[in-house]
Scaffold this active site. Structure first.
Site, PDB file in Angstrom:
ATOM      1  N   GLY A  15      40.153  22.316  70.084  1.00  0.00           N
ATOM      2  CA  GLY A  15      38.803  22.831  70.335  1.00  0.00           C
ATOM      3  C   GLY A  15      38.785  24.336  70.463  1.00  0.00           C
ATOM      4  O   GLY A  15      37.759  24.981  70.279  1.00  0.00           O
ATOM      5  N   ASN A  16      39.956  24.937  70.777  1.00  0.00           N
ATOM      6  CA  ASN A  16      40.077  26.398  70.829  1.00  0.00           C
ATOM      7  C   ASN A  16      40.132  27.023  69.444  1.00  0.00           C
ATOM      8  O   ASN A  16      39.941  28.231  69.298  1.00  0.00           O
ATOM      9  CB  ASN A  16      41.344  26.808  71.579  1.00  0.00           C
ATOM     10  CG  ASN A  16      41.116  27.028  73.059  1.00  0.00           C
ATOM     11  OD1 ASN A  16      41.671  26.318  73.877  1.00  0.00           O
ATOM     12  ND2 ASN A  16      40.288  28.007  73.405  1.00  0.00           N
ATOM     13  N   SER A  17      40.444  26.222  68.423  1.00  0.00           N
ATOM     14  CA  SER A  17      40.627  26.751  67.076  1.00  0.00           C
ATOM     15  C   SER A  17      39.413  27.567  66.644  1.00  0.00           C
ATOM     16  O   SER A  17      38.280  27.094  66.715  1.00  0.00           O
ATOM     17  CB  SER A  17      40.843  25.615  66.072  1.00  0.00           C
ATOM     18  OG  SER A  17      42.090  25.015  66.264  1.00  0.00           O
ATOM     19  N   HIS A  34      40.163  25.344  58.881  1.00  0.00           N
ATOM     20  CA  HIS A  34      40.336  23.920  59.166  1.00  0.00           C
ATOM     21  C   HIS A  34      39.250  23.378  60.103  1.00  0.00           C
ATOM     22  O   HIS A  34      39.096  22.161  60.222  1.00  0.00           O
ATOM     23  CB  HIS A  34      41.731  23.634  59.723  1.00  0.00           C
ATOM     24  CG  HIS A  34      41.957  24.062  61.134  1.00  0.00           C
ATOM     25  ND1 HIS A  34      42.591  25.237  61.472  1.00  0.00           N
ATOM     26  CD2 HIS A  34      41.644  23.467  62.317  1.00  0.00           C
ATOM     27  CE1 HIS A  34      42.666  25.335  62.781  1.00  0.00           C
ATOM     28  NE2 HIS A  34      42.098  24.279  63.321  1.00  0.00           N
ATOM     29  N   GLY A  66      53.010  41.461  41.996  1.00  0.00           N
ATOM     30  CA  GLY A  66      53.698  40.936  40.831  1.00  0.00           C
ATOM     31  C   GLY A  66      55.193  40.830  41.027  1.00  0.00           C
ATOM     32  O   GLY A  66      55.975  41.274  40.179  1.00  0.00           O
ATOM     33  N   VAL A  67      55.608  40.225  42.155  1.00  0.00           N
ATOM     34  CA  VAL A  67      57.034  40.060  42.398  1.00  0.00           C
ATOM     35  C   VAL A  67      57.240  38.848  43.297  1.00  0.00           C
ATOM     36  O   VAL A  67      56.464  38.613  44.222  1.00  0.00           O
ATOM     37  CB  VAL A  67      57.640  41.322  43.048  1.00  0.00           C
ATOM     38  CG1 VAL A  67      56.954  41.647  44.370  1.00  0.00           C
ATOM     39  CG2 VAL A  67      59.142  41.177  43.259  1.00  0.00           C
ATOM     40  N   ASP A  90      43.691  30.434  56.612  1.00  0.00           N
ATOM     41  CA  ASP A  90      42.995  29.616  57.607  1.00  0.00           C
ATOM     42  C   ASP A  90      41.833  30.379  58.245  1.00  0.00           C
ATOM     43  O   ASP A  90      41.569  30.244  59.443  1.00  0.00           O
ATOM     44  CB  ASP A  90      43.948  29.107  58.684  1.00  0.00           C
ATOM     45  CG  ASP A  90      43.357  27.913  59.455  1.00  0.00           C
ATOM     46  OD1 ASP A  90      42.483  27.228  58.893  1.00  0.00           O
ATOM     47  OD2 ASP A  90      43.746  27.699  60.618  1.00  0.00           O
TER      48      ASP A  90
END
Length: 507
Positions: free
Chosen positions: A236-238, A127, A294-295, A157
């Site tokens: 801003g820490n992201s 993001h 596949g479940v 993310d």
């Protein structure tokens, strides 16, 4: 001649002693050796007691000095999209009068990242760079470098960008699986345009599910299994690193839970074991090669544990299998509860998804399964996922008043026959059986996730061929009993999905 200063100090000392003695006498304290008061006085902090605190402080300093050179600020610019992409078509005169921002003006944002290799690969959040037309990286030595996107993964993310440079400082990656609740961590990044900032806290929890990735991506492949920390994290820490006391990165700071949008005690980070796996694929293939078992799975509920005879309320319930499912071919069945993968205990859906995501397509995994109390083991060869599949359900159905007859009101649903015409309206490929025509808001069925248009296939393992059979199956149920339903729902992208829901009837 006596020294007036020395005399004054003696007087002050005598007064202090007298005051202390008076307090002790008035308090009735016993200062004899071994008394409670004497022990309390003996427990005053000593130089030896303070040493661990000094050691912790030195550890924080050492980590900050070694890790911050590899933490970068990421400045992005997105060109204005105007009315074509949601901007309001406001006349220029009104825009100037109300001082509205220009919808075509560039939008600037800032995040963080950390260098993982000396030749300029940087890990950050998706993001932070999603939709950016220009990305600039500011290094610790104030160099500004242009960056390009290597790859992005909205479902975790995580993104990788690259700058053209060599000899750069890089971080050391640790293991989020080995991190423990209560462990000290540091969050490093560039919050609120302040520049590089180091904050401290502990790991508050692991395996936190946040509905943000699934909601924004609309994909069932989104993995939400976050590390929670109380180390202060702000906008801003992201993309910055969450670091343990060994100086190893254990998470990628991603989100906060706050009513104001600023730190309020709850920060969340993507586990580094998952981020490392995703980053490796993005660097090597510029896309994520996502393994698939596949479940379709759901969390284990107390009712599931009762019906499936589980020792603990943990694991994931196998619900349905797409065409060509590797798990189905290996022998898994609906209602099987997966409790371990390669010997690693499974507690919840997010953790299971993260564990499977740590493998590659083609890898073989051993699944420990509980099938109605019996322990079994299956080996499954993972395939490559088709990540564009949608699992959103349709909710349109014929309207009818809730029917209390035959005990159906215990579930809070009304049912009607699934005729050929109704099946065509709802998108089912066959008719027969019953379909939910109305549902009581906040009733047992609604709380379990059922909706109008859901087809009921079985009750307690017995096929329901018509409304009468459904009423008969429900008639013997008493308050507090658990009803096991096998249901079928239509998917927006086409096809259908079967699920087993175990619902406890209200007392």
């Amino acid at each position: 001649m006596p020294d007036p200063v020395r005399t004054k100090l003696k007087l002050i000392g005598a007064t202090a002693v007298a005051f202390t003695g008076g307090v002790l006498i008035a308090s009735g304290l016993d200062l004899t050796p071994g008394s409670q008061a004497a022990v309390l006085f003996q427990q005053a902090p000593s130089r030896q007691d303070v040493k661990p605190v000094a050691d912790l402080s030195e550890a924080f300093i050492s980590i900050a000095e070694s890790v911050t050179p590899a933490v970068v600020s990421i400045d992005t610019e997105r060109r204005g999209r105007g009315a074509a992409e949601g901007g309001q078509n406001v006349p220029e005169e009104l825009r100037r009068y109300f001082r509205l921002p220009d919808s075509d003006a560039p939008q600037e944002a800032r995040g963080s990242g950390f260098i993982i290799s000396a030749d300029g690969y940087i890990v950050t959040n998706n993001h932070v760079v999603e939709g950016a037309d220009k990305i600039d990286v500011v290094l610790q030595d104030n160099r500004h470098l242009h960056a390009t996107v290597v790859g992005r993964d909205p479902l975790t993310d995580i993104a990788v960008i690259k700058v053209q440079a060599s000899g750069l400082p890089s971080v050391r990656l640790g293991s989020s699986d080995n991190s423990r609740i209560g462990e000290w961590v540091l969050a490093i990044g560039n919050p609120l345009n302040l520049g590089t900032t180091v904050t401290s806290g502990i790991i508050s929890a692991k395996g936190r599910p946040l509905p943000i990735l699934r909601e924004t991506s609309g994909s069932r492949w989104a993995i939400e299994d976050f590390i929670q920390t109380d180390a202060p994290i702000n906008p801003g820490n992201s993309g910055g690193p969450l670091v343990n006391l060994r100086g190893e990165v254990v998470g990628v700071n991603s989100a906060i839970a706050s009513p104001t949008g600023y730190y309020s005690g709850y920060g969340f980070a993507v586990p580094i074991d998952l981020a490392r796996r995703i980053s490796d694929d993005l660097i090597r293939y510029h896309a994520v090669r996502r393994p698939a078992l596949g479940v379709s799975i759901t969390e284990v509920t107390p009712e599931d544990a009762e019906v499936f005879k589980l020792e603990r309320i943990q694991g994931v319930v196998a619900q349905d299998f797409p065409a060509g499912s590797a798990a189905r071919q290996a022998g898994l069945q609906p209602g099987d509860v997966i409790v371990a993968v390669d010997g690693k205990p499974i507690q919840r859906v997010g953790q299971f998804q993260r564990v499977i995501a740590s493998y590659h397509p083609g890898d073989r995994v051993k699944l420990d399964v509980v099938r109605y109390g019996a322990r079994r083991q299956f080996t499954v060869a993972l395939t490559q996922a088709e990540t564009d599949a949608s699992t959103q359900r349709t909710t349109q159905a014929p309207q009818a008043a809730p029917d209390a007859d035959g005990g159906t009101s215990k579930l809070g649903v009304a049912v009607q026959p699934l005729t050929g015409e109704t099946a065509r309206q709802l998108g089912y490929t066959s008719s027969g059986g019953v379909v939910i025509s109305a549902i009581q808001p906040y009733g047992p069925a609604a709380r379990a996730g059922l909706s109008e248009g859901t087809r009921i296939l079985t009750v307690d393992g017995k096929a329901v061929n018509d409304v009468g059979a459904f009423r008969t199956a429900m008639a013997g149920k008493r308050p507090g009993d658990v009803v096991s339903l096998q249901v079928q729902t239509r998917l927006q992208g086409g096809g259908s999905q079967n699920s087993i829901l175990n619902i406890r009837l209200p007392d």
